[in-house]
Write an enzyme that holds these catalytic residues in place. Structure first.
Site, PDB file in Angstrom:
ATOM      1  N   SER A  96     -17.890  -1.922  -7.447  1.00 20.07           N
ATOM      2  CA  SER A  96     -18.873  -1.414  -8.407  1.00 20.07           C
ATOM      3  C   SER A  96     -18.382  -1.744  -9.812  1.00 20.07           C
ATOM      4  O   SER A  96     -17.177  -1.972 -10.018  1.00 20.07           O
ATOM      5  CB  SER A  96     -19.032   0.102  -8.263  1.00 20.07           C
ATOM      6  OG  SER A  96     -19.800   0.647  -9.319  1.00 20.07           O
ATOM      7  N   TYR A 109     -15.765   8.904  -7.562  1.00 18.04           N
ATOM      8  CA  TYR A 109     -16.336   7.607  -7.189  1.00 18.04           C
ATOM      9  C   TYR A 109     -15.635   6.483  -7.935  1.00 18.04           C
ATOM     10  O   TYR A 109     -15.247   5.470  -7.337  1.00 18.04           O
ATOM     11  CB  TYR A 109     -17.832   7.607  -7.491  1.00 18.04           C
ATOM     12  CG  TYR A 109     -18.539   6.326  -7.146  1.00 18.04           C
ATOM     13  CD1 TYR A 109     -18.771   5.975  -5.815  1.00 18.04           C
ATOM     14  CD2 TYR A 109     -19.008   5.469  -8.137  1.00 18.04           C
ATOM     15  CE1 TYR A 109     -19.426   4.804  -5.495  1.00 18.04           C
ATOM     16  CE2 TYR A 109     -19.667   4.298  -7.827  1.00 18.04           C
ATOM     17  CZ  TYR A 109     -19.884   3.956  -6.498  1.00 18.04           C
ATOM     18  OH  TYR A 109     -20.532   2.799  -6.179  1.00 18.04           O
ATOM     19  N   LYS A 113     -13.349   3.332  -6.366  1.00 18.52           N
ATOM     20  CA  LYS A 113     -13.653   1.928  -6.618  1.00 18.52           C
ATOM     21  C   LYS A 113     -12.508   1.235  -7.357  1.00 18.52           C
ATOM     22  O   LYS A 113     -12.222   0.056  -7.108  1.00 18.52           O
ATOM     23  CB  LYS A 113     -14.955   1.805  -7.419  1.00 18.52           C
ATOM     24  CG  LYS A 113     -16.182   2.271  -6.649  1.00 18.52           C
ATOM     25  CD  LYS A 113     -16.376   1.498  -5.350  1.00 18.52           C
ATOM     26  CE  LYS A 113     -17.662   1.890  -4.640  1.00 18.52           C
ATOM     27  NZ  LYS A 113     -17.893   1.116  -3.392  1.00 18.52           N
ATOM     28  N   SER A 145     -31.583   1.701  -4.524  1.00 17.15           N
ATOM     29  CA  SER A 145     -31.130   2.036  -3.170  1.00 17.15           C
ATOM     30  C   SER A 145     -31.220   3.544  -3.013  1.00 17.15           C
ATOM     31  O   SER A 145     -31.680   4.250  -3.908  1.00 17.15           O
ATOM     32  CB  SER A 145     -29.690   1.570  -2.941  1.00 17.15           C
ATOM     33  OG  SER A 145     -28.786   2.379  -3.681  1.00 17.15           O
TER      34      SER A 145
END
Length: 230
Positions: A96, A109, A113, A145
């Protein structure tokens, strides 16, 4: 099947839980038994996060690392063993832009990553004796998404209430196509994003002081919107 020359034997779908690491070797062997080889592994499993660190239970961080990081490298380990035997293959990991920069409401998160970026960049240096094995990191920005609907929040039992408007994000088809182009050309790293997010990546890379200033400004507004339910 309808738009290609593939037949039923060319497709195998297996259920897989990235957090069940004991199942990854068997899944890899099932694929090898069916196809005889693995040319490309695309690591694309994971969940995002939307919560402030001070409000978030540590169990959430443990779950993020188990899924996004440890699950990914576990599956990679079994597939890589096969690729080393063949001396060829491609390992594509969907990281990401959050693996390059930091952002509010996504501390866990971003950490997962960043961990993937560090792991695969390091793994690449261990494979210099296998020039036909490619390590490719894909760093998408916002993409249309269901990632927002399935984010981690401040505790494991809570789901997000408002996923917001997704129309401004990159269409899924374009992200997939650019990922394929990057894979075909063996790019070590690809940033796949529209502006202004792509511009922020360049700022973070080449002018970090400006990037920190900008993210502080943007982050303050994002947190205010989050607390207001926007």
């Amino acid at each position: 099947l309808e738009i290609s020359s593939l037949s039923e034997k060319d497709i195998l779908v297996l259920r897989l839980d990235l957090t069940d690491r004991s199942s990854h070797e068997a899944a890899t062997n099932s694929v090898l038994k069916h196809f005889g080889k693995i040319d490309v592994l695309v690591n694309n499993g994971g969940r995002s996060q939307r919560s402030l660190f001070v409000d978030t239970n540590l169990d959430v961080y443990n779950a993020i690392i188990e899924l996004n990081y440890l699950g990914t490298i576990s599956l990679t380990k079994y597939v890589l063993n096969h690729m080393i035997q063949r001396k060829r293959g491609k390992i594509v990991t969907v990281s990401s832009v959050m693996g390059i920069m930091g952002a509010p409401l996504a501390t866990g998160y971003c950490a997962s990553k960043h961990a993937l970026q560090g792991f695969f960049n390091s793994l690449r240096t261990e494979l210099t004796d296998y020039p036909e094995i490619s390590i490719i990191n894909i760093c998408p920005g916002p993409v249309q998404s269901k990632i927002i609907q399935n984010v981690f929040t401040e505790n494991l039992a809570k789901s997000i209430e408002n996923s917001g408007d997704q129309s401004h994000k990159m269409p899924t088809e374009r992200c997939a196509r650019l990922t394929l182009v990057s894979t075909a050309n063996d790019l070590k790293e690809a940033w796949i994003s529209d502006h202004p997010y792509l511009a922020v990546c360049y700022l973070w890379q080449y002018a970090p002081t400006w990037a920190w200033w900008l993210m502080n400004r943007m982050g303050k507004r994002r947190i205010q919107n989050f607390k207001s339910g926007v």
